[in-house]
Design an enzyme around this catalytic site. Structure first.
Site, PDB file in Angstrom:
ATOM      1  N   ASN A  43      46.648 -21.048  18.612  1.00 56.43           N
ATOM      2  CA  ASN A  43      46.884 -21.494  17.386  1.00 56.43           C
ATOM      3  C   ASN A  43      46.030 -22.731  16.932  1.00 56.43           C
ATOM      4  OD1 ASN A  43      48.943 -22.705  19.319  1.00 56.43           O
ATOM      5  ND2 ASN A  43      49.924 -23.613  17.615  1.00 56.43           N
ATOM      6  N   GLU A  45      45.854 -25.994  14.542  1.00 51.78           N
ATOM      7  CA  GLU A  45      46.535 -26.533  13.441  1.00 51.78           C
ATOM      8  C   GLU A  45      45.447 -27.294  12.640  1.00 51.78           C
ATOM      9  OE1 GLU A  45      50.063 -28.366  15.066  1.00 51.78           O
ATOM     10  OE2 GLU A  45      51.055 -26.272  15.053  1.00 51.78           O
ATOM     11  N   CYS A  54      47.597 -19.062  13.065  1.00 51.80           N
ATOM     12  CA  CYS A  54      48.219 -18.662  14.360  1.00 51.80           C
ATOM     13  C   CYS A  54      47.272 -18.112  15.418  1.00 51.80           C
ATOM     14  CB  CYS A  54      49.202 -17.622  13.970  1.00 51.80           C
ATOM     15  SG  CYS A  54      50.685 -18.288  12.888  1.00 51.80           S
ATOM     16  N   GLU A  56      47.578 -15.594  17.101  1.00 50.84           N
ATOM     17  CA  GLU A  56      47.599 -13.808  16.763  1.00 50.84           C
ATOM     18  C   GLU A  56      46.111 -13.637  15.826  1.00 50.84           C
ATOM     19  OE1 GLU A  56      50.198 -15.639  16.464  1.00 50.84           O
ATOM     20  OE2 GLU A  56      52.237 -14.403  16.861  1.00 50.84           O
ATOM     21  N   CYS A  87      54.667 -14.110  13.195  1.00 45.41           N
ATOM     22  CA  CYS A  87      55.138 -14.548  11.855  1.00 45.41           C
ATOM     23  C   CYS A  87      54.821 -13.360  10.976  1.00 45.41           C
ATOM     24  CB  CYS A  87      54.488 -15.777  11.415  1.00 45.41           C
ATOM     25  SG  CYS A  87      52.598 -15.354  10.608  1.00 45.41           S
ATOM     26  N   CYS A  90      50.871 -12.726  10.314  1.00 47.54           N
ATOM     27  CA  CYS A  90      50.185 -12.013  11.661  1.00 47.54           C
ATOM     28  C   CYS A  90      50.778 -10.653  11.685  1.00 47.54           C
ATOM     29  CB  CYS A  90      50.565 -12.829  12.758  1.00 47.54           C
ATOM     30  SG  CYS A  90      49.816 -14.419  12.761  1.00 47.54           S
TER      31      CYS A  90
END
Ligand code: THU
Length: 128
Positions: A43, A45, A54, A56, A87, A90
């Site tokens: 991830n 940010e 994210c 993924e 999530c 994703c």
């Protein structure tokens, strides 16, 4: 070593690269291509929180931008004692590239495998 174990090991390594100064929630992902290569992601940010990506999607976009479009499985893990599931965004990206299997692992070595369709059975589809 089986594919699941290999992906989990790679996801764990990728987690070390997480850039998560805001949530402090580190995530790693590892994606297996049909031709046997592995793409990892963490991830990433941002101070503008919504710009965060994210782990993924980082792995999937790295692979796609490298010309890969056929995948067999993706593994995801965080530092949590519980499984970290992808999530909704994703999952929708996984549907786009028909990634059939999602492997999750917890911090103490527990693992599980899910069919993507079971995690997002009613994915968005723009067919009219
Ligand atoms: N995150 C992921 O990287 N993958 C997931 O499956 C869920 C959430 C990240 C986004 C954010 O950096 C942090 O976890 C906390 O939500």
């Amino acid at each position: 070593m089986g594919v699941a174990d290999k992906l989990i090991r790679e996801a764990k390594k990728a987690r070390e690269k997480a850039y998560a100064p805001y949530s402090k929630f580190r995530v790693g992902a590892a994606l297996m291509t049909e031709d046997g290569s592995v793409y990892t992601g963490c991830n990433v940010e941002n101070a503008s929180y919504g710009a965060t990506c994210c782990a993924e999607r980082v792995a999937i976009f790295k692979a796609v931008s490298d010309g890969k479009r056929d995948f067999t499985a993706i593994a995801v893990m965080s530092d949590s004692h519980k499984f970290t599931f992808p999530c909704g965004i994703c999952l929708q990206v996984m549907v786009e590239f028909k990634i059939p299997t999602v492997i999750v692992a917890d911090r103490s070595g527990g693992t599980a495998q899910y069919k993507l369709n079971d995690l997002l059975p009613y994915a968005f589809d723009k067919i009219k």
